[in-house]
Motif scaffolding. Structure first.
Motif, PDB file in Angstrom:
ATOM      1  N   THR A   1      25.088  14.989  30.739  1.00  0.00           N
ATOM      2  CA  THR A   1      26.151  16.018  31.074  1.00  0.00           C
ATOM      3  C   THR A   1      27.244  15.682  29.977  1.00  0.00           C
ATOM      4  O   THR A   1      28.009  16.844  29.660  1.00  0.00           O
ATOM      5  N   THR A   2      27.473  14.564  29.825  1.00  0.00           N
ATOM      6  CA  THR A   2      28.872  14.116  29.200  1.00  0.00           C
ATOM      7  C   THR A   2      28.408  14.555  27.693  1.00  0.00           C
ATOM      8  O   THR A   2      29.519  15.111  27.037  1.00  0.00           O
ATOM      9  N   THR A   3      27.162  14.109  27.086  1.00  0.00           N
ATOM     10  CA  THR A   3      26.919  14.189  25.836  1.00  0.00           C
ATOM     11  C   THR A   3      26.788  15.522  25.265  1.00  0.00           C
ATOM     12  O   THR A   3      27.142  16.237  24.014  1.00  0.00           O
ATOM     13  N   ILE A   4      25.915  16.387  25.741  1.00  0.00           N
ATOM     14  CA  ILE A   4      25.400  17.521  25.244  1.00  0.00           C
ATOM     15  C   ILE A   4      26.613  18.543  25.075  1.00  0.00           C
ATOM     16  O   ILE A   4      26.636  19.230  23.934  1.00  0.00           O
ATOM     17  N   PRO A   5      27.568  18.804  25.978  1.00  0.00           N
ATOM     18  CA  PRO A   5      28.688  19.492  25.577  1.00  0.00           C
ATOM     19  C   PRO A   5      29.481  18.960  24.449  1.00  0.00           C
ATOM     20  O   PRO A   5      29.850  19.668  23.688  1.00  0.00           O
ATOM     21  N   LEU A   6      29.362  17.518  24.254  1.00  0.00           N
ATOM     22  CA  LEU A   6      30.236  16.964  23.081  1.00  0.00           C
ATOM     23  C   LEU A   6      29.506  17.189  21.620  1.00  0.00           C
ATOM     24  O   LEU A   6      29.947  17.514  20.773  1.00  0.00           O
ATOM     25  N   TYR A   7      28.137  17.485  21.772  1.00  0.00           N
ATOM     26  CA  TYR A   7      27.611  17.978  20.559  1.00  0.00           C
ATOM     27  C   TYR A   7      27.999  19.326  19.964  1.00  0.00           C
ATOM     28  O   TYR A   7      28.266  19.382  19.154  1.00  0.00           O
ATOM     29  N   ILE A   8      28.283  20.163  21.064  1.00  0.00           N
ATOM     30  CA  ILE A   8      28.572  21.440  20.618  1.00  0.00           C
ATOM     31  C   ILE A   8      30.034  21.355  20.370  1.00  0.00           C
ATOM     32  O   ILE A   8      30.572  22.076  19.197  1.00  0.00           O
ATOM     33  N   LEU A   9      30.912  20.537  20.984  1.00  0.00           N
ATOM     34  CA  LEU A   9      32.272  20.356  20.590  1.00  0.00           C
ATOM     35  C   LEU A   9      32.360  19.955  19.154  1.00  0.00           C
ATOM     36  O   LEU A   9      33.236  20.205  18.497  1.00  0.00           O
ATOM     37  N   ALA A  10      31.628  18.969  18.668  1.00  0.00           N
ATOM     38  CA  ALA A  10      31.751  18.298  17.547  1.00  0.00           C
ATOM     39  C   ALA A  10      31.348  19.451  16.267  1.00  0.00           C
ATOM     40  O   ALA A  10      31.948  19.512  15.283  1.00  0.00           O
ATOM     41  N   GLY A  11      30.408  20.147  16.862  1.00  0.00           N
ATOM     42  CA  GLY A  11      30.165  21.254  15.714  1.00  0.00           C
ATOM     43  C   GLY A  11      30.601  22.645  16.051  1.00  0.00           C
ATOM     44  O   GLY A  11      30.363  23.673  15.936  1.00  0.00           O
TER      45      GLY A  11
ATOM     46  N   TYR B   1      31.599  26.475  13.731  1.00  0.00           N
ATOM     47  CA  TYR B   1      30.500  26.948  13.085  1.00  0.00           C
ATOM     48  C   TYR B   1      30.417  27.730  11.710  1.00  0.00           C
ATOM     49  O   TYR B   1      29.423  27.717  11.185  1.00  0.00           O
ATOM     50  N   ARG B   2      31.631  27.948  11.125  1.00  0.00           N
ATOM     51  CA  ARG B   2      31.839  28.494  10.022  1.00  0.00           C
ATOM     52  C   ARG B   2      32.526  27.354   8.949  1.00  0.00           C
ATOM     53  O   ARG B   2      32.563  27.660   8.013  1.00  0.00           O
ATOM     54  N   ASP B   3      32.276  26.312   9.555  1.00  0.00           N
ATOM     55  CA  ASP B   3      33.089  25.198   8.550  1.00  0.00           C
ATOM     56  C   ASP B   3      32.048  24.014   8.204  1.00  0.00           C
ATOM     57  O   ASP B   3      31.060  23.807   9.248  1.00  0.00           O
ATOM     58  N   ASP B   4      31.861  23.889   6.958  1.00  0.00           N
ATOM     59  CA  ASP B   4      30.709  22.985   6.448  1.00  0.00           C
ATOM     60  C   ASP B   4      30.523  21.667   7.491  1.00  0.00           C
ATOM     61  O   ASP B   4      29.744  20.939   7.711  1.00  0.00           O
ATOM     62  N   LYS B   5      31.985  21.100   7.412  1.00  0.00           N
ATOM     63  CA  LYS B   5      31.879  19.763   8.029  1.00  0.00           C
ATOM     64  C   LYS B   5      31.528  19.601   9.393  1.00  0.00           C
ATOM     65  O   LYS B   5      30.969  18.764   9.928  1.00  0.00           O
ATOM     66  N   SER B   6      32.250  20.711  10.049  1.00  0.00           N
ATOM     67  CA  SER B   6      32.119  20.599  11.554  1.00  0.00           C
ATOM     68  C   SER B   6      30.712  20.852  11.924  1.00  0.00           C
ATOM     69  O   SER B   6      30.135  20.114  12.632  1.00  0.00           O
ATOM     70  N   THR B   7      30.122  21.772  11.280  1.00  0.00           N
ATOM     71  CA  THR B   7      28.343  21.797  11.447  1.00  0.00           C
ATOM     72  C   THR B   7      27.672  20.767  11.311  1.00  0.00           C
ATOM     73  O   THR B   7      26.794  20.360  12.130  1.00  0.00           O
TER      74      THR B   7
ATOM     75  N   TYR C   1      33.410  11.845  13.533  1.00  0.00           N
ATOM     76  CA  TYR C   1      35.033  12.292  13.657  1.00  0.00           C
ATOM     77  C   TYR C   1      35.632  13.111  12.782  1.00  0.00           C
ATOM     78  O   TYR C   1      36.456  13.858  12.899  1.00  0.00           O
ATOM     79  N   GLU C   2      35.026  12.859  11.435  1.00  0.00           N
ATOM     80  CA  GLU C   2      35.767  13.301  10.259  1.00  0.00           C
ATOM     81  C   GLU C   2      35.515  15.053  10.400  1.00  0.00           C
ATOM     82  O   GLU C   2      36.588  15.858  10.060  1.00  0.00           O
ATOM     83  N   GLY C   3      34.311  15.494  10.562  1.00  0.00           N
ATOM     84  CA  GLY C   3      33.835  16.621  10.713  1.00  0.00           C
ATOM     85  C   GLY C   3      34.413  17.517  12.092  1.00  0.00           C
ATOM     86  O   GLY C   3      34.830  18.624  11.998  1.00  0.00           O
ATOM     87  N   ALA C   4      34.349  16.876  13.286  1.00  0.00           N
ATOM     88  CA  ALA C   4      34.926  17.547  14.188  1.00  0.00           C
ATOM     89  C   ALA C   4      36.147  17.877  14.449  1.00  0.00           C
ATOM     90  O   ALA C   4      37.138  17.321  13.789  1.00  0.00           O
ATOM     91  N   PRO C   5      36.769  18.846  15.307  1.00  0.00           N
ATOM     92  CA  PRO C   5      37.960  19.204  15.480  1.00  0.00           C
ATOM     93  C   PRO C   5      38.739  17.944  15.953  1.00  0.00           C
ATOM     94  O   PRO C   5      38.230  17.395  16.683  1.00  0.00           O
TER      95      PRO C   5
ATOM     96  N   ASN D   1      40.741   8.779   4.216  1.00  0.00           N
ATOM     97  CA  ASN D   1      41.038   9.788   5.177  1.00  0.00           C
ATOM     98  C   ASN D   1      41.563   9.234   6.393  1.00  0.00           C
ATOM     99  O   ASN D   1      41.025   8.334   7.151  1.00  0.00           O
ATOM    100  N   ILE D   2      42.507  10.100   7.039  1.00  0.00           N
ATOM    101  CA  ILE D   2      43.026   9.375   8.207  1.00  0.00           C
ATOM    102  C   ILE D   2      42.156   9.457   9.343  1.00  0.00           C
ATOM    103  O   ILE D   2      41.935   8.376  10.350  1.00  0.00           O
ATOM    104  N   LYS D   3      41.103  10.512   9.592  1.00  0.00           N
ATOM    105  CA  LYS D   3      40.147  10.513  10.867  1.00  0.00           C
ATOM    106  C   LYS D   3      38.990   9.288  10.500  1.00  0.00           C
ATOM    107  O   LYS D   3      38.610   8.752  11.352  1.00  0.00           O
TER     108      LYS D   3
END
Lengths: 484, 102
Positions: A140-150, A153-159, A237-241, A299-301
């Motif tokens: 329950t903790t991790t599955i929402p985090l997968y979506i949050l990291a990506g 969805y229009r950004d190469d790094k985030s996806t 971390y670099e790709g996620a918001p 890169n700071i992140k």
């Protein structure tokens, strides 16, 4: 440890969880009602809701000192869960503030919804006392985090970030689940305390228990990003918001640590001399790898990602001690680290919103452009480096003290040497901020009220925890007593 | 009756096949399939242990059911992320998704 029979008053223990679900439904409702511009207020709603939840967990949901197994042994209502809840709720509330003015994130109800769902899972992780509940809470903790990291969805790094997080996360969770089933097979029970007494009867060969322990450690090691399961962290971390990256590196990591401590202390006392050695080696590797690769980052992140790997290593030094002081020091470390690292990611988020760059070189001239923001950065980075009078200093001292007390002097020597390496790259960033000049020094750098509030809260926290540490140390002690 | 160890060997073999798939396949969908195999191996383990060792304890069955449900949720999210990635990059080969490194 006997299971408390059902009684309606046990619902008081899960009032914080219920409260989060209420906030979550409110967010869902207002997301449908409000129009684009108003949706930003979902951030205030989430922040306020989480503060109310924090208040409830401090008052209504206080456990007794000895703790109790409730809901048929699914949850353990004790002080460890109580203290960690405070951390998770605070971390999530600050993350909501940091997300509010982030472009493409703060006006999307999904962000708050997924973050609340993930926080809900973390609260359950802190108190789960049954393999089934534990597995469900982790997912329950991790599955929402997968979506949050990506999320972008229009950004190469985030996806890419979401994709990598999902693949590594799903794989390691399957591996540790296999370990769970072996434990279930050895003891015929799913309750952690039941498994412990099943293993203690001595009919299971030590080797089999060791295999199960290593499999489970892979899953937990992924959650807290320690070597050799650390390679996902920088990429994600670099790709996620940025606010999500801050949340991942603090609250999610703290949740991993509480599960690790409870599981290993409760279930594996019989093979303690083996697992402490394994974790000591992992801690040494993690600190060294994290710090040395961080030296080369631009890169700071990514820098903060490697630094967060190193910090997981320092916190593990306290776990190795397996004593009251050890667990106490880890809980204290997690709190100090949560404040500090959220502040560092908060600065990165504030800066990125205006400047649009995460490169360290872009921070040149920040001290003249926005002295306040540079000061927050100074506090956060010095606390990460372990300088007095900030929280990071006391946290490192207690962790190392616990390990010395338990006889792991070699590990502490490695830890201290690593702190010196760490100091170098933190100061390198501050050098760019304070000594380098840039042509943009006259350009305005707007800090919106939510960012300002979040950063002020965090900096105040870092200084208060670093100077008046006794009450916070007392909370850590309360948590540690619940395990022994 | 078939001995318990047969089921455990089957589960272990399936787990290893799944793990090999995750580590060796290049296609993201195939990697997800590997993860599914690993989770199914886990389920065989749980159900076998439950049936042979402690059939009156319902927890084993509940465990298997919950693993199903979570696996389904994980795949749903996984496929969504893979589609988002495919739209951006026109590839789902793991090695070509290498924007973020070091």
């Amino acid at each position: 440890m006997t299971i408390t029979p059902y009684d309606p008053s046990v619902f008081l223990a899960i009032v914080p969880e219920i409260s989060i679900l209420v906030v979550l439904s409110l967010v869902l409702l207002f997301d449908a009602v409000w129009q684009d511009e108003q949706r930003r207020n979902l951030g205030w709603l989430t922040f306020a809701g989480l503060l109310v939840t924090l208040g409830l967990s401090l008052t209504v949901a206080r456990p007794s000192a000895e703790g109790a197994l409730i809901f048929g042994g699914m949850l353990r209502h004790d002080n460890l869960a109580y203290v960690l809840r405070i951390l998770f709720l605070f971390g999530a509330a600050v993350t909501a503030l940091l997300g509010m003015d982030t472009p493409n994130l703060g006006r999307r109800g999904e962000f708050y919804l997924l973050m609340l769902a993930s926080t809900f899972g973390m609260l359950l992780m802190a108190s789960a006392a049954d393999l089934i509940m534990l597995f469900l809470a982790i997912e329950t903790t991790t599955i929402p985090l997968y979506i949050l990291a990506g999320f972008f969805y229009r950004d190469d790094k985030s996806t890419e970030s979401g994709f990598k997080y999902l693949l590594f996360g799903a794989m390691t969770s399957a591996i540790s689940l296999y370990g769970f089933t072996l434990l279930f097979g050895f003891s015929g029970q799913t309750n952690l305390y039941g498994i412990a007494s099943g293993l203690a009867s001595g009919q299971v060969p030590v080797f089999s228990v060791l295999v199960a322990m290593l499999l489970i450690l892979i899953g937990f090691g992924f959650k807290i990003s320690v070597a050799p399961m650390q390679f996902w962290a920088p990429d994600v971390y670099e790709g996620a918001p940025t606010p999500v990256a801050g949340f991942l590196s603090t609250a999610s990591k703290a949740a991993g640590f509480v599960v690790l401590m409870r599981f290993f202390v409760v279930v594996f006392p019989g093979i303690e001399q083996y697992w402490t050695l394994v974790i000591a080696v992992v801690a040494a590797l993690t600190m060294t790898i994290g710090n040395f690769i961080a030296l080369a980052q631009k890169n700071i992140k990514r820098l903060l990602a490697y630094s967060s790997i190193a910090h997981a290593g320092y916190a593990l030094v306290g776990v190795v001690a397996v004593s009251e002081l050890g667990i106490n020091s880890v809980v204290f470390y997690l709190g100090a680290y949560l404040l500090t690292n959220l502040a560092a990611f908060g600065v990165a988020a504030t800066f990125y919103r205006v400047v649009g760059s995460d490169e360290i070189a872009a921070y040149a001239g920040l001290s003249r452009r926005k002295p306040g923001l540079a000061l927050v950065m100074l506090v956060a980075f010095l606390s990460l480096a372990g300088m007095p009078p900030f929280a990071g200093f006391i946290a490192k001292i207690v962790v190392f003290a616990a390990a010395v007390e338990a006889g792991f002097v070699w590990l502490v020597v490695i830890g201290v040497l690593n702190s010196i390496v760490g100091l170098y790259y933190y100061l390198r960033v501050l050098n760019v901020v304070y000594h380098y000049r840039s042509e943009d020094e006259e350009k305005p750098l707007e800090i919106t009220p939510p960012y300002a509030l979040a950063l002020v809260l965090l900096v105040a926290g870092i200084i208060v925890v670093g100077t008046l540490f006794a009450p916070f140390f007392g909370l850590g002690n309360l948590a540690a007593l619940a395990l022994f | 009756m078939i001995p318990l160890s047969w089921y455990l060997i089957l589960a272990a073999a399936m787990f290893c096949v799944g793990l090999y798939g995750v580590l060796a396949r290049r296609n993201a969908i195939a990697i997800l399939l590997g993860i599914e195999l690993m989770l199914n191996a886990v389920n065989i383990n749980v159900v076998a242990f439950w049936r042979y060792l402690n059939p009156e304890n319902i927890a084993g069955q509940a465990f298997a059911l919950i693993v199903f449900a979570v696996a389904a949720a994980e795949v749903a999210v996984g496929l969504a992320l893979i589609i988002a990635l495919y739209r951006r990059r026109n590839t789902i080969v793991a090695e070509e998704i290498d924007l973020l490194k070091w």
